[in-house]
Design a protein around this motif. Sequence first.
Motif, PDB file in Angstrom:
ATOM      1  N   VAL A 169       0.843  -1.206   0.000  1.00  0.00           N
ATOM      2  CA  VAL A 169       0.000   0.000   0.000  1.00  0.00           C
ATOM      3  C   VAL A 169       0.876   1.253   0.000  1.00  0.00           C
ATOM      4  O   VAL A 169       0.656   2.190  -0.772  1.00  0.00           O
ATOM      5  N   LEU A 170       1.874   1.284   0.872  1.00  0.00           N
ATOM      6  CA  LEU A 170       2.720   2.469   0.987  1.00  0.00           C
ATOM      7  C   LEU A 170       3.551   2.687  -0.278  1.00  0.00           C
ATOM      8  O   LEU A 170       3.698   3.827  -0.745  1.00  0.00           O
ATOM      9  N   GLU A 171       4.080   1.624  -0.830  1.00  0.00           N
ATOM     10  CA  GLU A 171       4.867   1.773  -2.057  1.00  0.00           C
ATOM     11  C   GLU A 171       3.998   2.233  -3.213  1.00  0.00           C
ATOM     12  O   GLU A 171       4.440   3.017  -4.065  1.00  0.00           O
ATOM     13  N   ASP A 172       2.758   1.759  -3.244  1.00  0.00           N
ATOM     14  CA  ASP A 172       1.826   2.202  -4.290  1.00  0.00           C
ATOM     15  C   ASP A 172       1.532   3.690  -4.132  1.00  0.00           C
ATOM     16  O   ASP A 172       1.458   4.426  -5.129  1.00  0.00           O
ATOM     17  N   LEU A 173       1.390   4.153  -2.900  1.00  0.00           N
ATOM     18  CA  LEU A 173       1.156   5.578  -2.663  1.00  0.00           C
ATOM     19  C   LEU A 173       2.355   6.405  -3.132  1.00  0.00           C
ATOM     20  O   LEU A 173       2.198   7.420  -3.827  1.00  0.00           O
ATOM     21  N   ASN A 196       6.655  11.100   5.883  1.00  0.00           N
ATOM     22  CA  ASN A 196       6.075  10.146   6.836  1.00  0.00           C
ATOM     23  C   ASN A 196       6.033   8.737   6.265  1.00  0.00           C
ATOM     24  O   ASN A 196       6.409   7.768   6.936  1.00  0.00           O
ATOM     25  N   VAL A 197       5.559   8.620   5.033  1.00  0.00           N
ATOM     26  CA  VAL A 197       5.439   7.296   4.419  1.00  0.00           C
ATOM     27  C   VAL A 197       6.813   6.677   4.214  1.00  0.00           C
ATOM     28  O   VAL A 197       7.032   5.482   4.465  1.00  0.00           O
ATOM     29  N   THR A 198       7.757   7.472   3.759  1.00  0.00           N
ATOM     30  CA  THR A 198       9.120   6.975   3.547  1.00  0.00           C
ATOM     31  C   THR A 198       9.732   6.503   4.865  1.00  0.00           C
ATOM     32  O   THR A 198      10.399   5.456   4.920  1.00  0.00           O
ATOM     33  N   ALA A 199       9.508   7.268   5.926  1.00  0.00           N
ATOM     34  CA  ALA A 199      10.040   6.882   7.247  1.00  0.00           C
ATOM     35  C   ALA A 199       9.396   5.580   7.726  1.00  0.00           C
ATOM     36  O   ALA A 199      10.080   4.720   8.295  1.00  0.00           O
ATOM     37  N   GLU A 200       8.085   5.432   7.503  1.00  0.00           N
ATOM     38  CA  GLU A 200       7.427   4.193   7.924  1.00  0.00           C
ATOM     39  C   GLU A 200       7.989   2.992   7.163  1.00  0.00           C
ATOM     40  O   GLU A 200       8.256   1.941   7.748  1.00  0.00           O
ATOM     41  N   LEU A 201       8.195   3.151   5.875  1.00  0.00           N
ATOM     42  CA  LEU A 201       8.775   2.070   5.092  1.00  0.00           C
ATOM     43  C   LEU A 201      10.196   1.750   5.575  1.00  0.00           C
ATOM     44  O   LEU A 201      10.574   0.587   5.683  1.00  0.00           O
ATOM     45  N   GLY A 202      10.955   2.780   5.887  1.00  0.00           N
ATOM     46  CA  GLY A 202      12.317   2.573   6.348  1.00  0.00           C
ATOM     47  C   GLY A 202      12.407   1.909   7.695  1.00  0.00           C
ATOM     48  O   GLY A 202      13.380   1.228   8.017  1.00  0.00           O
ATOM     49  N   ALA A 203      11.338   2.082   8.514  1.00  0.00           N
ATOM     50  CA  ALA A 203      11.350   1.484   9.842  1.00  0.00           C
ATOM     51  C   ALA A 203      11.204  -0.030   9.781  1.00  0.00           C
ATOM     52  O   ALA A 203      11.602  -0.742  10.704  1.00  0.00           O
TER      53      ALA A 203
END
Length: 206
Positions: A169-173, A196-203
């Motif tokens: 979902v996040l990568e699609d966004l 925010n989305v990039t940080a969540e993916l990185g976590a």
Amino acid sequence: MPPPADPADPSHPWPLADGVDVRDELLAAYADPTRGYHDTTHLAEVLARVEELAAAGVGFDRTPVRLAAWFHDSVYDGERDAEERSAAWAEDALPGLVDDATVAEVARLIRLTETHRPDDGDLNGCVLSDADLGILAAPDARYASYVAAVRAEYGHLDDATFDAGRRRVLEDLLAKPRLFHTAYAHDRWEQRARANVTAELGAGPA
């Protein structure tokens, strides 16, 4: 359990003079204690962002967009086709309260929230999509509570399955050329949301 939503609460403005029974049924659905993120707070935030865009001078059809905001997550159970079932609820509940064209537009807008990819000229769709995705630009604490609440809604999934789905979902966004389609939202929310989305993916997985 959170207290039930107050129908008189100004954070949940109902856009019609009639249909208070429909409004109360929707509030009850959003107040379901099994919900995590998609609750009455989410409804209030989306409605507030719609009003923020209106106050900023973004042109759109107020009644169908406001109604679509009310109905867009009226069905949310972590299963597929929630948008379709929410649209069907609107198609069943709104005839007699608004004209047929408005019913059709509300249902179209709800279905659009499955992808959040309105055409550039679809002002109604752009406003609803931006209002719905505005949580992505939230301050750190609110964004963290949003992420935790989404995980709670998918408590029936094991961590690996949830993490893989959330990552998709996040990568699609992030693959969208623009997260936000109105100039107002893009200027104010885009950079923060992508961070925010990039940080969540990185976590990585929780």
